[in-house]
Design a protein around this motif. Structure first.
Motif, mmCIF file in Angstrom:
data_model
loop_
_atom_site.group_PDB
_atom_site.id
_atom_site.type_symbol
_atom_site.label_atom_id
_atom_site.label_comp_id
_atom_site.label_asym_id
_atom_site.label_seq_id
_atom_site.Cartn_x
_atom_site.Cartn_y
_atom_site.Cartn_z
ATOM 1 N N SER A 59 -32.555 65.312 34.276
ATOM 2 C CA SER A 59 -33.398 66.509 34.264
ATOM 3 C C SER A 59 -32.576 67.757 34.525
ATOM 4 O O SER A 59 -31.552 67.711 35.213
ATOM 5 C CB SER A 59 -34.528 66.400 35.291
ATOM 6 O OG SER A 59 -34.058 66.661 36.588
ATOM 7 N N ILE A 60 -33.033 68.836 33.954
ATOM 8 C CA ILE A 60 -32.444 70.159 34.181
ATOM 9 C C ILE A 60 -33.590 71.095 34.505
ATOM 10 O O ILE A 60 -34.589 71.138 33.784
ATOM 11 C CB ILE A 60 -31.667 70.647 32.941
ATOM 12 C CG1 ILE A 60 -30.492 69.704 32.670
ATOM 13 C CG2 ILE A 60 -31.187 72.091 33.146
ATOM 14 C CD1 ILE A 60 -29.758 69.973 31.389
ATOM 15 N N GLN A 61 -33.431 71.832 35.607
ATOM 16 C CA GLN A 61 -34.483 72.740 36.052
ATOM 17 C C GLN A 61 -33.879 74.068 36.460
ATOM 18 O O GLN A 61 -32.769 74.116 36.987
ATOM 19 C CB GLN A 61 -35.237 72.143 37.230
ATOM 20 C CG GLN A 61 -35.904 70.838 36.904
ATOM 21 C CD GLN A 61 -36.620 70.254 38.112
ATOM 22 O OE1 GLN A 61 -36.763 70.875 39.141
ATOM 23 N NE2 GLN A 61 -37.065 69.017 37.964
ATOM 24 N N PRO A 62 -34.625 75.152 36.254
ATOM 25 C CA PRO A 62 -34.120 76.450 36.708
ATOM 26 C C PRO A 62 -34.116 76.516 38.236
ATOM 27 O O PRO A 62 -34.941 75.903 38.903
ATOM 28 C CB PRO A 62 -35.116 77.455 36.113
ATOM 29 C CG PRO A 62 -36.335 76.675 35.808
ATOM 30 C CD PRO A 62 -35.918 75.258 35.587
ATOM 31 N N ASN A 63 -33.144 77.247 38.757
ATOM 32 C CA ASN A 63 -33.077 77.525 40.187
ATOM 33 C C ASN A 63 -33.540 78.976 40.371
ATOM 34 O O ASN A 63 -33.007 79.881 39.739
ATOM 35 C CB ASN A 63 -31.644 77.346 40.693
ATOM 36 C CG ASN A 63 -31.562 77.442 42.188
ATOM 37 O OD1 ASN A 63 -32.143 76.628 42.877
ATOM 38 N ND2 ASN A 63 -30.855 78.439 42.676
ATOM 39 N N TYR A 64 -34.534 79.175 41.210
ATOM 40 C CA TYR A 64 -35.107 80.503 41.380
ATOM 41 C C TYR A 64 -34.629 81.145 42.669
ATOM 42 O O TYR A 64 -34.418 80.475 43.675
ATOM 43 C CB TYR A 64 -36.644 80.425 41.416
ATOM 44 C CG TYR A 64 -37.239 80.000 40.104
ATOM 45 C CD1 TYR A 64 -37.427 80.915 39.073
ATOM 46 C CD2 TYR A 64 -37.624 78.681 39.893
ATOM 47 C CE1 TYR A 64 -37.982 80.537 37.867
ATOM 48 C CE2 TYR A 64 -38.180 78.289 38.679
ATOM 49 C CZ TYR A 64 -38.356 79.214 37.685
ATOM 50 O OH TYR A 64 -38.910 78.820 36.488
ATOM 51 N N ASP A 74 -31.647 82.208 38.861
ATOM 52 C CA ASP A 74 -30.254 82.524 39.194
ATOM 53 C C ASP A 74 -29.320 81.349 38.915
ATOM 54 O O ASP A 74 -28.229 81.268 39.467
ATOM 55 C CB ASP A 74 -30.121 83.020 40.633
ATOM 56 C CG ASP A 74 -30.332 81.941 41.679
ATOM 57 O OD1 ASP A 74 -30.803 80.845 41.325
ATOM 58 O OD2 ASP A 74 -30.026 82.200 42.853
ATOM 59 N N GLY A 75 -29.724 80.461 38.048
ATOM 60 C CA GLY A 75 -28.898 79.325 37.655
ATOM 61 C C GLY A 75 -29.762 78.129 37.310
ATOM 62 O O GLY A 75 -30.997 78.212 37.348
ATOM 63 N N TYR A 76 -29.102 77.049 36.971
ATOM 64 C CA TYR A 76 -29.808 75.827 36.582
ATOM 65 C C TYR A 76 -29.199 74.639 37.313
ATOM 66 O O TYR A 76 -27.984 74.547 37.467
ATOM 67 C CB TYR A 76 -29.716 75.619 35.070
ATOM 68 C CG TYR A 76 -30.491 76.666 34.316
ATOM 69 C CD1 TYR A 76 -31.800 76.432 33.934
ATOM 70 C CD2 TYR A 76 -29.921 77.902 34.043
ATOM 71 C CE1 TYR A 76 -32.525 77.409 33.277
ATOM 72 C CE2 TYR A 76 -30.648 78.892 33.387
ATOM 73 C CZ TYR A 76 -31.951 78.635 33.009
ATOM 74 O OH TYR A 76 -32.676 79.609 32.377
ATOM 75 N N ASN A 77 -30.072 73.759 37.771
ATOM 76 C CA ASN A 77 -29.656 72.541 38.460
ATOM 77 C C ASN A 77 -29.944 71.348 37.556
ATOM 78 O O ASN A 77 -30.995 71.296 36.919
ATOM 79 C CB ASN A 77 -30.417 72.372 39.773
ATOM 80 C CG ASN A 77 -30.187 73.531 40.712
ATOM 81 O OD1 ASN A 77 -29.136 74.158 40.708
ATOM 82 N ND2 ASN A 77 -31.177 73.837 41.532
ATOM 83 N N GLY A 78 -29.013 70.419 37.528
ATOM 84 C CA GLY A 78 -29.197 69.223 36.714
ATOM 85 C C GLY A 78 -28.912 67.974 37.516
ATOM 86 O O GLY A 78 -28.059 67.985 38.412
ATOM 87 N N THR A 79 -29.631 66.914 37.200
ATOM 88 C CA THR A 79 -29.414 65.630 37.856
ATOM 89 C C THR A 79 -29.539 64.498 36.841
ATOM 90 O O THR A 79 -30.221 64.644 35.816
ATOM 91 C CB THR A 79 -30.426 65.370 38.997
ATOM 92 O OG1 THR A 79 -31.747 65.377 38.444
ATOM 93 C CG2 THR A 79 -30.327 66.413 40.092
ATOM 94 N N ALA A 80 -28.902 63.414 37.148
ATOM 95 C CA ALA A 80 -29.036 62.184 36.366
ATOM 96 C C ALA A 80 -28.605 61.031 37.261
ATOM 97 O O ALA A 80 -27.899 61.228 38.249
ATOM 98 C CB ALA A 80 -28.178 62.220 35.107
#
Length: 93
Positions: A59-64, A74-80
């Motif tokens: 998943s990739i989600q915006p960081n607010y 202010d960026g994007y966080n991703g996990t797998a």
């Protein structure tokens, strides 16, 4: 994260990949993909078949961030998560 379940002759190992505050969603995806490729290549070099390597929870989600009452990305966080099945403990190093 590393968990090892050795009740049966097959062991399962789970690895987490996290990318924080990438400047774009594409950069977060590229970061995850780069780490994932390195993991898969290392596992293949240990003779672990690709069929025993699975990826989940991608998943990739915006960081607010919040300034007063304004919300902005202010960026994007991703996990797998990469899960590996091994048939012998000698493959786990």
């Amino acid at each position: 994260t590393l968990s090892l379940h050795d009740a049966l002759p097959i062991s399962t190992i789970s690895l987490g990949i996290t990318i924080n505050k990438a400047p774009t969603a594409q950069k977060a995806q590229e970061g995850i993909d780069s780490v994932h490729s390195a993991i898969v290549n290392a596992l293949k070099s240990l003779n672990i078949p690709e069929a025993d390597i699975t990826t989940s929870g991608y998943s990739i989600q915006p960081n607010y961030s919040y300034d007063a009452s304004t919300q902005r990305i202010d960026g994007y966080n991703g996990t797998a998560q990469v899960t590996i099945k091994t048939h012998t403990l000698s493959q786990v190093r």
